[in-house]
Design an enzyme around this catalytic site. Structure first.
Site, PDB file in Angstrom:
ATOM      1  N   LEU A   1       1.411  44.827 -10.457  1.00 14.99           N
ATOM      2  CA  LEU A   1       2.679  44.297 -11.318  1.00 14.99           C
ATOM      3  C   LEU A   1       1.930  42.640 -11.115  1.00 14.99           C
ATOM      4  O   LEU A   1       1.347  42.026 -10.621  1.00 14.99           O
ATOM      5  CB  LEU A   1       3.496  44.595 -10.258  1.00 14.99           C
ATOM      6  CG  LEU A   1       3.749  45.699 -10.236  1.00 14.99           C
ATOM      7  CD1 LEU A   1       4.853  46.082  -9.060  1.00 14.99           C
ATOM      8  CD2 LEU A   1       4.460  46.383 -11.446  1.00 14.99           C
TER       9      LEU A   1
ATOM     10  N   HIS B   1       6.085  42.483 -14.861  1.00 12.26           N
ATOM     11  CA  HIS B   1       6.878  43.177 -14.299  1.00 12.26           C
ATOM     12  C   HIS B   1       8.238  42.696 -13.907  1.00 12.26           C
ATOM     13  O   HIS B   1       9.244  43.908 -13.845  1.00 12.26           O
ATOM     14  CB  HIS B   1       6.145  44.015 -13.654  1.00 12.26           C
ATOM     15  CG  HIS B   1       4.159  44.614 -14.409  1.00 12.26           C
ATOM     16  ND1 HIS B   1       3.412  43.966 -14.266  1.00 12.26           N
ATOM     17  CD2 HIS B   1       4.426  45.513 -15.281  1.00 12.26           C
ATOM     18  CE1 HIS B   1       2.426  45.127 -14.764  1.00 12.26           C
ATOM     19  NE2 HIS B   1       2.782  46.185 -16.157  1.00 12.26           N
TER      20      HIS B   1
ATOM     21  N   GLN C   1      -3.131  58.572 -20.976  1.00 10.83           N
ATOM     22  CA  GLN C   1      -2.960  57.042 -22.469  1.00 10.83           C
ATOM     23  C   GLN C   1      -4.270  56.410 -22.137  1.00 10.83           C
ATOM     24  O   GLN C   1      -4.532  56.041 -23.219  1.00 10.83           O
ATOM     25  CB  GLN C   1      -2.229  56.804 -22.228  1.00 10.83           C
ATOM     26  CG  GLN C   1      -2.424  55.667 -21.137  1.00 10.83           C
ATOM     27  CD  GLN C   1      -0.199  54.985 -21.041  1.00 10.83           C
ATOM     28  OE1 GLN C   1       0.261  55.593 -20.015  1.00 10.83           O
ATOM     29  NE2 GLN C   1      -0.267  53.926 -20.797  1.00 10.83           N
TER      30      GLN C   1
ATOM     31  N   LYS D   1       5.117  42.673 -25.342  1.00  8.82           N
ATOM     32  CA  LYS D   1       3.398  42.632 -25.481  1.00  8.82           C
ATOM     33  C   LYS D   1       2.995  44.100 -26.257  1.00  8.82           C
ATOM     34  O   LYS D   1       2.603  43.374 -26.938  1.00  8.82           O
ATOM     35  CB  LYS D   1       2.409  41.911 -24.579  1.00  8.82           C
ATOM     36  CG  LYS D   1       0.948  42.136 -24.324  1.00  8.82           C
ATOM     37  CD  LYS D   1       0.368  41.290 -22.977  1.00  8.82           C
ATOM     38  CE  LYS D   1       0.458  42.767 -21.892  1.00  8.82           C
ATOM     39  NZ  LYS D   1      -0.440  43.725 -22.377  1.00  8.82           N
TER      40      LYS D   1
END
Length: 299
Positions: free
Chosen positions: A50, A54, A78, A168
């Site tokens: 983090l 975040h 992913q 982002k």
């Protein structure tokens, strides 16, 4: 003095500990016990490591919800690059301390791969109406199926009212909105502004893998897309793309994977500007095999 020490001791005894759950059953059971018709659940899904970006999502969630959950889970489905998955930073203890600095009332969900995937670590296939075929989808085959799989699973577990994502990953945000719409999931997705380092570099967990010098030099990414925004006011998308390509060809430490100007809704490449349509620049750059992305609105 004795009275003061007694009060401190009582505060320590009754201080509410941070709630950390490692299994979905435990989390669901707890959320059911604290929820009623008026409860709103805010959710911030993360892969850990983090940073302030975040935490800004978490702060936004706290402002608008009565119960707040953050997940920390490095999702294997992913990643299309096994080396990238292996090197992805895992810093759960540090992450929890950062969460505590915001609030100790946050619920942390940090499950294992087996607990989430139950022995079948494979992606579900999704149809995102072509949004998945642009930019990131071109260069990371199967990536958005993996993202859709884990976010859908987390939504089914947490059942959030609102879920918070950084812009982002704008393409990811649009894809997840499409998934929620198609599956008619009762959750509102909230996009939050990009949180940047002092030099403008978009905050990312991958930044931790950069050397101090690389981190400083990587500001070229943000500077270049800011320049592309200025140019886009008077130049075509093709001309702006040529400018960006040439800019990175002069920097041997940086490998430009792609730069694309696309409309915000369908994410299709801009061939000719259309009045009143919102456009955005997307970029992916390798710095010593570390892949960084960024984006900026051009309107």
């Amino acid at each position: 003095m004795q009275l003061f020490m007694k009060m401190v001791s009582l505060q320590l005894i009754y201080r509410k500990p941070m709630l950390l759950f490692n299994t979905q059953n435990e989390l669901v059971s707890y959320l059911n016990s604290v929820s009623n018709k008026e409860t709103t659940i805010g959710f911030v899904p993360t892969m850990g490591a983090l940073h302030k970006g975040h935490l800004s999502l978490l702060e936004e969630s706290i402002k608008n919800n009565s119960v707040n959950v953050i997940s920390i889970f490095v999702n294997p489905t992913q990643f299309n690059n096994a080396e990238d998955l292996a090197k992805y930073p895992k810093t759960l203890d540090e992450d929890i301390e950062k969460i505590k600095s915001i609030s100790e009332d946050i619920i942390v969900f940090a499950p294992s791969v087996d607990n989430i995937y139950e022995g079948k670590t494979v992606s579900q296939h999704f149809d995102f109406d072509g949004l998945e075929n642009q930019m990131e989808g071109k260069f990371r085959p199967g990536h958005f199926d993996g993202v859709g799989t884990i976010v859908k699973r987390l939504f089914e577990i947490v059942k959030p009212t609102n879920a918070y994502f950084g812009e982002k990953d704008f393409q990811q945000l649009q894809i997840l909105k499409k998934m929620v719409q198609k599956l008619q999931m009762p959750v509102k997705l909230v996009g939050c502004p990009i949180f940047r380092e002092a030099n403008g570099l978009a905050m990312s967990s991958r930044n931790e893998r950069l050397s101090a010098a690389e981190r400083k030099e990587a500001v070229i990414i943000y500077k270049t897309i800011k320049e592309s925004k200025i140019l886009f006011a008077t130049k075509s998308a093709k001309e702006v793309t040529e400018f960006v390509t040439e800019k990175f060809s002069d920097h041997p430490k940086f490998e430009l994977e792609y730069f694309q100007i696309a409309d915000e809704d369908e994410l299709l490449p801009c061939v000719r500007k259309i009045k009143n349509k919102k456009y955005r620049a997307f970029i992916a750059v390798f710095v010593n095999k570390i892949r960084l992305i960024d984006t900026i609105s051009l309107n």
